[in-house]
Scaffold this active site. Structure first.
Site, PDB file in Angstrom:
ATOM      1  N   ARG A  39       0.852  -1.201   0.000  1.00 22.49           N
ATOM      2  CA  ARG A  39       0.000   0.000   0.000  1.00 22.49           C
ATOM      3  C   ARG A  39       0.880   1.240   0.000  1.00 22.49           C
ATOM      4  O   ARG A  39       0.596   2.232  -0.659  1.00 22.49           O
ATOM      5  CB  ARG A  39      -0.981   0.014   1.176  1.00 22.49           C
ATOM      6  CG  ARG A  39      -1.737   1.334   1.274  1.00 22.49           C
ATOM      7  CD  ARG A  39      -3.027   1.303   2.104  1.00 22.49           C
ATOM      8  NE  ARG A  39      -2.984   0.418   3.249  1.00 22.49           N
ATOM      9  CZ  ARG A  39      -2.283   0.661   4.363  1.00 22.49           C
ATOM     10  NH1 ARG A  39      -1.578   1.759   4.491  1.00 22.49           N
ATOM     11  NH2 ARG A  39      -2.303  -0.215   5.348  1.00 22.49           N
ATOM     12  N   TYR A  99     -16.980  16.360 -14.883  1.00 25.69           N
ATOM     13  CA  TYR A  99     -17.330  14.929 -14.956  1.00 25.69           C
ATOM     14  C   TYR A  99     -18.381  14.582 -13.883  1.00 25.69           C
ATOM     15  O   TYR A  99     -18.273  15.046 -12.737  1.00 25.69           O
ATOM     16  CB  TYR A  99     -16.053  14.099 -14.752  1.00 25.69           C
ATOM     17  CG  TYR A  99     -16.292  12.618 -14.745  1.00 25.69           C
ATOM     18  CD1 TYR A  99     -16.583  11.939 -15.920  1.00 25.69           C
ATOM     19  CD2 TYR A  99     -16.242  11.896 -13.558  1.00 25.69           C
ATOM     20  CE1 TYR A  99     -16.809  10.575 -15.909  1.00 25.69           C
ATOM     21  CE2 TYR A  99     -16.468  10.525 -13.552  1.00 25.69           C
ATOM     22  CZ  TYR A  99     -16.764   9.875 -14.730  1.00 25.69           C
ATOM     23  OH  TYR A  99     -16.991   8.530 -14.716  1.00 25.69           O
ATOM     24  N   ASP A 106      -8.053  18.255 -14.407  1.00 20.84           N
ATOM     25  CA  ASP A 106      -8.352  16.911 -14.906  1.00 20.84           C
ATOM     26  C   ASP A 106      -7.907  16.879 -16.366  1.00 20.84           C
ATOM     27  O   ASP A 106      -8.493  17.544 -17.215  1.00 20.84           O
ATOM     28  CB  ASP A 106      -9.860  16.634 -14.765  1.00 20.84           C
ATOM     29  CG  ASP A 106     -10.244  15.226 -15.193  1.00 20.84           C
ATOM     30  OD1 ASP A 106      -9.557  14.662 -16.079  1.00 20.84           O
ATOM     31  OD2 ASP A 106     -11.244  14.691 -14.673  1.00 20.84           O
ATOM     32  N   LYS A 152      -8.939   5.822 -19.578  1.00 25.78           N
ATOM     33  CA  LYS A 152      -9.290   6.348 -20.904  1.00 25.78           C
ATOM     34  C   LYS A 152      -8.082   6.291 -21.850  1.00 25.78           C
ATOM     35  O   LYS A 152      -7.547   5.218 -22.050  1.00 25.78           O
ATOM     36  CB  LYS A 152      -9.853   7.757 -20.743  1.00 25.78           C
ATOM     37  CG  LYS A 152     -10.859   7.913 -19.583  1.00 25.78           C
ATOM     38  CD  LYS A 152     -12.165   7.178 -19.805  1.00 25.78           C
ATOM     39  CE  LYS A 152     -13.022   7.067 -18.563  1.00 25.78           C
ATOM     40  NZ  LYS A 152     -13.345   8.323 -17.897  1.00 25.78           N
TER      41      LYS A 152
END
Ligand SMILES: *Cc1c(COP(=O)(O)O)cnc(C)c1O
Length: 397
Positions: free
Chosen positions: A51, A103, A175, A200
């Site tokens: 992690r 978004y 973004d 994407k």
């Protein structure tokens, strides 16, 4: 072998991850370890628990940092995990100025989650700097930009927003999902945090969900690194590897798709059944010049509006090539219906205020021959017209 002087497409391949230093492998090994042996009682090695740090994830984090011109990259389980973790840099009583056609998932996070923790927001049309200035409050700590925006492809002046933010002592978040560092590098335009849905264009094959964040400032890097470990929404190693593989072909994919997108945008723009086309490469786009000044291209996503919802439904039923789905930035063209998909989390009244009507479609252009797509759209649009004609004749009789 950091490749600082190479051009972008060369850096996609010839970066610090080109060769695994321990084995010579030319593809980054996938380290499936959750924990790492500690060789000395009192000293942790470079890695202790995955992690906090994993060599495969770190390879991807170094690549994206280098491509965006940042000092440090962070990989997350999804774009929303990256965005949400970056929002944890804020505290209660802070205020965010945020672009109005953001978004849908980011809209949901800001309006329904952050608001519960006392983090306030104001939505503005970020293309209008006066509106942005008017929204600033004494406690404004972040400006959240998405450019080109989703789904209306509005272009925000990243330099101007970053300047306002610096004056205010606030952070600028960008973004960069739609353009990727192949076409736009917000840190070079003075933004503080770059965010990606790597689901994407970066990965590009509709086969992985992933998110990335990049910062330049070392102090900010420490804070975000702390939050990545504290919140724990890290990217798994298989998915990190898939994103790295996708990134190797980013430039050729995006260039080809962009070329096709321009051809399709021009076709749609000249078609009588289409009411509006939203694409920054069109000279009629209101921020056409701004886009050229801050990015290396318009990208491969465009939106278009039909005359009404009925026409849209007829078109979607008749079109054959693109998949009809949420998401974007893949090798196959993806047609989506923002009102019912990416922006379904936004109430209808809010959507309509922003111009996200029930007759708007978004197209992410893939790697098909654009002429095949145009032939397909032509036949589907003929169908729209025919049905409308029948309706009109019906009205007459
Ligand atoms: C898809 C997307 C996101 C969310 O990313 P996930 O990987 O789906 O969590 C954020 N911003 C933009 C612009 C997107 O297209």
């Amino acid at each position: 072998m950091t490749g600082e002087n190479y051009s972008f497409e060369t850096k996609l391949l010839h970066n610090r991850q080109k060769i695994d230093s321990s084995t010579g492998a030319v593809s980054t090994p996938i380290h499936h370890a959750s924990t790492f042996h500690q060789f000395e009682i009192d000293r942790f090695g470079k890695y202790d628990y995955s992690r906090s740090g994993n060599p495969t994830r770190e390879a991807l984090e170094e690549i994206i940092a280098e491509l965006e011109g940042g000092s440090k990259g962070f990989a997350f389980a999804s774009g929303m995990a990256a965005i949400s973790t970056a929002f944890l840099l804020l505290s209660s009583d802070d205020h965010i100025v945020i672009t109005e056609d953001v978004y849908g998932g980011t809209f949901r996070m800001v309006t329904e989650v952050l608001s519960r923790f006392g983090i306030d927001h104001t939505f503005v049309d970020m293309t209008d700097l006066e509106q942005v200035k008017a929204a600033i409050k004494p406690n404004t700590k972040a400006f959240y930009v998405e450019t080109p925006s989703n789904p209306l492809l509005k272009v925000t002046d990243i330099r101007a927003i970053s300047k306002l933010a610096k004056k205010q002592g606030a952070l600028t978040y960008v973004d960069n999902t739609f353009l990727t560092p192949a076409l736009q590098r917000p840190l070079e335009l003075d933004a503080d945090i770059v965010l990606h849905s790597a689901t994407k264009f970066l990965s590009g094959h509709s086969d992985v969900v992933a998110g990335l964040a990049v910062v330049k400032d070392e102090e900010l890097a420490k804070k975000l690194g702390f939050l990545q470990n504290a919140f724990g929404a890290i990217l798994g190693v298989q998915d990190a590897w898939l994103v790295m593989r996708g990134i190797k072909t980013l430039q050729v994919r995006l260039e080809q798709s962009q070329k096709s997108a321009l051809k399709i945008a021009e076709f749609l723009n000249n078609h009588p059944a289409i009411k509006n086309v939203y694409y920054p490469a069109l000279s009629s786009h209101p921020q056409h010049e701004l886009q050229k000044s801050q990015a290396q291209g318009p990208g491969a996503v465009l939106s278009f509006e039909l005359s009404n919802e009925e026409a849209l439904r007829n078109f979607v039923e008749a079109v054959k090539l693109p998949v009809f789905a949420v998401s974007l930035g893949a090798v196959e063209s993806i047609l989506s219906y923002p009102a019912k998909m990416s922006h379904a989390a936004m109430p209808q009244a809010e959507r309509e205020k922003r111009g996200i009507t029930n007759s708007l479609l978004r197209l992410s252009v893939g790697l098909e021959n654009p002429d095949d797509l145009i032939i397909d759209f032509s036949q589907a649009l003929e169908n729209v017209n025919k049905k409308e004609l029948i309706l009109q004749q019906g009205d007459l009789s």
